[in-house]
Design a protein around this motif. Structure first.
Motif, PDB file in Angstrom:
ATOM      1  N   PHE A 268      54.420  49.271  38.901  1.00  7.64           N
ATOM      2  CA  PHE A 268      53.093  49.410  38.302  1.00  7.64           C
ATOM      3  C   PHE A 268      52.646  48.096  37.676  1.00  7.64           C
ATOM      4  O   PHE A 268      53.397  47.432  36.960  1.00  7.64           O
ATOM      5  CB  PHE A 268      53.078  50.494  37.232  1.00  7.64           C
ATOM      6  N   ALA A 269      51.388  47.735  37.923  1.00 13.78           N
ATOM      7  CA  ALA A 269      50.811  46.509  37.372  1.00 13.78           C
ATOM      8  C   ALA A 269      49.477  46.821  36.724  1.00 13.78           C
ATOM      9  O   ALA A 269      48.706  47.644  37.233  1.00 13.78           O
ATOM     10  CB  ALA A 269      50.626  45.463  38.476  1.00 13.78           C
ATOM     11  N   ILE A 270      49.213  46.182  35.607  1.00 15.86           N
ATOM     12  CA  ILE A 270      47.927  46.367  34.934  1.00 15.86           C
ATOM     13  C   ILE A 270      46.830  45.643  35.724  1.00 15.86           C
ATOM     14  O   ILE A 270      47.111  44.697  36.470  1.00 15.86           O
ATOM     15  CB  ILE A 270      47.963  45.840  33.483  1.00 15.86           C
ATOM     16  N   PRO A 271      45.578  46.055  35.590  1.00 11.61           N
ATOM     17  CA  PRO A 271      44.478  45.382  36.278  1.00 11.61           C
ATOM     18  C   PRO A 271      43.965  44.190  35.464  1.00 11.61           C
ATOM     19  O   PRO A 271      44.325  44.022  34.297  1.00 11.61           O
ATOM     20  CB  PRO A 271      43.407  46.469  36.354  1.00 11.61           C
ATOM     21  N   PHE A 272      43.155  43.361  36.106  1.00  9.34           N
ATOM     22  CA  PHE A 272      42.479  42.312  35.353  1.00  9.34           C
ATOM     23  C   PHE A 272      40.973  42.451  35.541  1.00  9.34           C
ATOM     24  O   PHE A 272      40.486  42.895  36.564  1.00  9.34           O
ATOM     25  CB  PHE A 272      42.953  40.905  35.765  1.00  9.34           C
ATOM     26  N   TRP A 273      40.248  42.090  34.477  1.00 10.85           N
ATOM     27  CA  TRP A 273      38.791  42.152  34.478  1.00 10.85           C
ATOM     28  C   TRP A 273      38.283  40.829  35.061  1.00 10.85           C
ATOM     29  O   TRP A 273      38.296  39.797  34.401  1.00 10.85           O
ATOM     30  CB  TRP A 273      38.290  42.363  33.059  1.00 10.85           C
ATOM     31  N   ASN A 274      37.796  40.878  36.271  1.00  9.63           N
ATOM     32  CA  ASN A 274      37.447  39.679  37.039  1.00  9.63           C
ATOM     33  C   ASN A 274      36.056  39.156  36.659  1.00  9.63           C
ATOM     34  O   ASN A 274      35.186  38.949  37.508  1.00  9.63           O
ATOM     35  CB  ASN A 274      37.519  40.017  38.528  1.00  9.63           C
ATOM     36  N   TRP A 275      35.845  38.866  35.351  1.00 13.57           N
ATOM     37  CA  TRP A 275      34.521  38.486  34.872  1.00 13.57           C
ATOM     38  C   TRP A 275      34.091  37.080  35.285  1.00 13.57           C
ATOM     39  O   TRP A 275      32.958  36.666  35.015  1.00 13.57           O
ATOM     40  CB  TRP A 275      34.402  38.632  33.356  1.00 13.57           C
TER      41      TRP A 275
END
Length: 555
Positions: free
Chosen positions: A198-205
């Protein structure tokens, strides 16, 4: 019995007494004397395996050895809400970080806006399980958020230096500390759902498709990923708002989505390319044992780190809680996606140019922190162990980087410096006080030319601000009159200084360094022996003081 054993027992007694006293009062306390601080140092030195001489309250350099967990006294902005024991929970046993076996599966972090329903459901389940852990479990969601609060709100002294705050912002500790924080958060989540991949997501801002608050965080108010403490005007489901990476923290003038995207991409170019040409500019200034906090921010922490925090938080709350202030930021699950993107951009910076290297300074590599792992064990980590993401068992999905080709352009034709703007700076001119009006000054260039590997840097020393409010200060070079509408899309925009509220009534002095080589190439002032630097306070109560402004050349 040996003297060291006696002192160890006395130190343990002081540690337990202080901890019990903290819990009995429902808050946290500070050690009442240097003697107690010395005992806690002696105890934690033995437990953590730290060796070498120590003088209470002395400097002298060397790597920071982490926080003194026996003492905790976090400081908060005005009207802060109760968040519980805002400290790293103490533990009588500390283990050293172990590199994962090479056979461990590689976790791949992906953009939050691309997540499918199955992933969102799994992530929500993991967060729900973490939030359901009892409050005396250091792995619980609230305790993880409190660890961030402790490290960011001056909760602990440097280990071995009683009374000297440990602060992981405004220096070379910023990116490594947050990398470890996300790493253990991710490992705990994976353990709770029984999925080591499991991997956390990133906010691709930093890319147009990711420039709004990801739907998974606000589509369902009953989801554990949701927080009510976010700015309702910035919710994409109701407003379609594109994030403002240059957010001033005040009323936003209406512009089109296309204009906002252009500003965002050019700001990213400025921070990742123009202001990221050297290790010290990108990662921040050195911060060693015994040093006072806040020696200087790196380019990503300068912007857009703080702007994203402030834009996301709910400014109907006293301090724009949750994301808009340090002490509550990590209580919003989107914090981890935001910092996931900052961590990814560190990876992008390192891999995009052979000249981009991490510090090889031993005081950087050996700097230590304490975190809790998925087994609720207190782990001592060192920065040298987090410089290769794949060795930590994770990587990032490759995505487009449109900001790489979004270099700012001049707002006006090339003009020579206006010598009537102000007199040349002298020591007697400082400190300069900034109010509501822009302040311009001529700054002498020590050399008119530089060699191919040098970076010309504008240094703003002694920025004195109220740490209890959101502050944003924009800096321009050779800008034409009428700065109100000038954005990071213009070459004249050198950068910003941003600080989130976290310490009520405390004035602090911070250093800002801005790479201006690209800017000067665009504006073509190579024959000028001065530049005009203009400061505009965009947000912040009261006055801002500047201690000194000068230009230096670094490699």
């Amino acid at each position: 019995m040996k003297l060291s054993s006696c002192l160890l027992m006395l130190g343990l007694f002081a540690l337990l007494a202080n901890t019990c006293n903290s819990h009995s009062k429902g808050g946290s306390t500070m050690a009442s004397s240097k003697w107690e601080g010395w005992l806690s140092w002696f105890l934690l030195r033995d437990l953590a395996g730290i060796t070498g001489p120590h003088t209470v309250g002395s400097g002298g350099g060397g790597p920071i050895q982490g926080p003194d967990l026996s003492q905790c006294r976090p400081e908060f902005p005005s009207y802060a809400r109760p968040v519980g024991y805002c400290c790293v929970p103490p533990n009588s046993t500390i283990i050293d970080y172990q590199v994962l076996p090479p056979t461990s599966p590689l976790r791949i972090r992906r953009p939050a806006h691309t997540a499918d329903p199955a992933y969102i459901a799994k992530y929500a389940e993991a967060i729900a399980l973490m939030k359901a852990l009892p409050d005396d479990d250091p792995r619980s969601f609230n305790n993880q958020a409190r660890i961030h609060c402790a490290y960011c709100n001056n909760g602990h002294s440097q280990l071995g230096f009683p009374g000297l705050d440990l602060q992981i912002h405004y220096s070379w500790l910023f990116l490594p500390w947050h990398r470890f924080f996300l790493y253990f958060h991710e490992r705990i989540l994976g353990s709770l759902i029984g999925d080591p991949t499991f991997a956390i997501p990133f906010w691709n801002w930093d890319s147009p498709l990711g420039m709004s608050l990801p739907h998974m965080y606000e589509a369902n108010s009953s989801s554990p990923l949701y927080s009510p403490n976010r700015d309702a005007a910035h919710q994409p489901l109701t407003t379609g708002r594109i994030i403002d990476l240059n957010y001033n923290g005040v009323y936003e003038s209406p512009i089109t989505a296309e204009e906002q995207i252009d500003i965002n991409l050019k700001l990213m170019y400025r921070q990742m390319v123009s202001n990221g040409k050297t290790t010290s500019l990108f990662l921040g200034a050195s911060y060693r044992a015994g040093d006072k906090p806040a020696p200087g921010l790196g380019s990503l922490e300068t912007a857009p780190h703080g702007q994203v925090h402030a834009w996301t938080g709910d400014c109907k709350q006293p301090n724009c809680e949750d994301m808009g202030t340090f002490y509550t930021a990590a209580f919003d699950p989107i914090f981890f996606a935001h910092h996931g993107n900052l961590d990814r951009l560190w990876h992008v910076w390192k891999s995009s140019d052979a000249e981009h290297k991490n510090y090889d300074d031993v005081d950087f590599l050996e700097a230590a922190f304490f975190f809790y792992d998925e087994n609720a064990q207190l782990v001592r980590v060192k920065i040298k162990d987090c410089l290769d993401e794949e060795m930590m068992g994770y990587t990032y999905q490759d995505v487009d980087l449109p900001w790489q080709t979004s270099r700012p352009t001049p707002a006006s034709p090339r003009t020579r410096v206006n010598t009537e703007v102000t007199t040349e700076l002298t020591v007697a001119s400082f400190p300069v006080t900034l109010g509501e009006e822009a302040v311009s000054m001529r700054v002498k260039r020590t050399r008119l030319f530089r060699n191919a590997k040098e970076e010309e840097v504008l240094v703003v020393e002694g920025i004195e601000i109220d740490m209890g409010v959101y502050v944003k200060l924009d800096v321009y070079v050779n800008a034409p009159p009428g700065l109100e509408g000038m954005t990071p899309a213009a070459s004249e925009f050198a950068g910003s200084f941003v600080s989130l509220p976290h310490r009520h009534g405390v004035m602090s002095k911070i250093v800002l360094r801005l790479g201006i080589t690209d800017l000067l190439e665009d504006l073509e002032p190579e024959g000028d022996d001065n530049i005009v630097v203009t400061f505009v306070k965009r947000s912040g109560m009261g006055e801002i003081k500047i201690g000194w402004v000068f230009i230096e050349f670094i490699m």
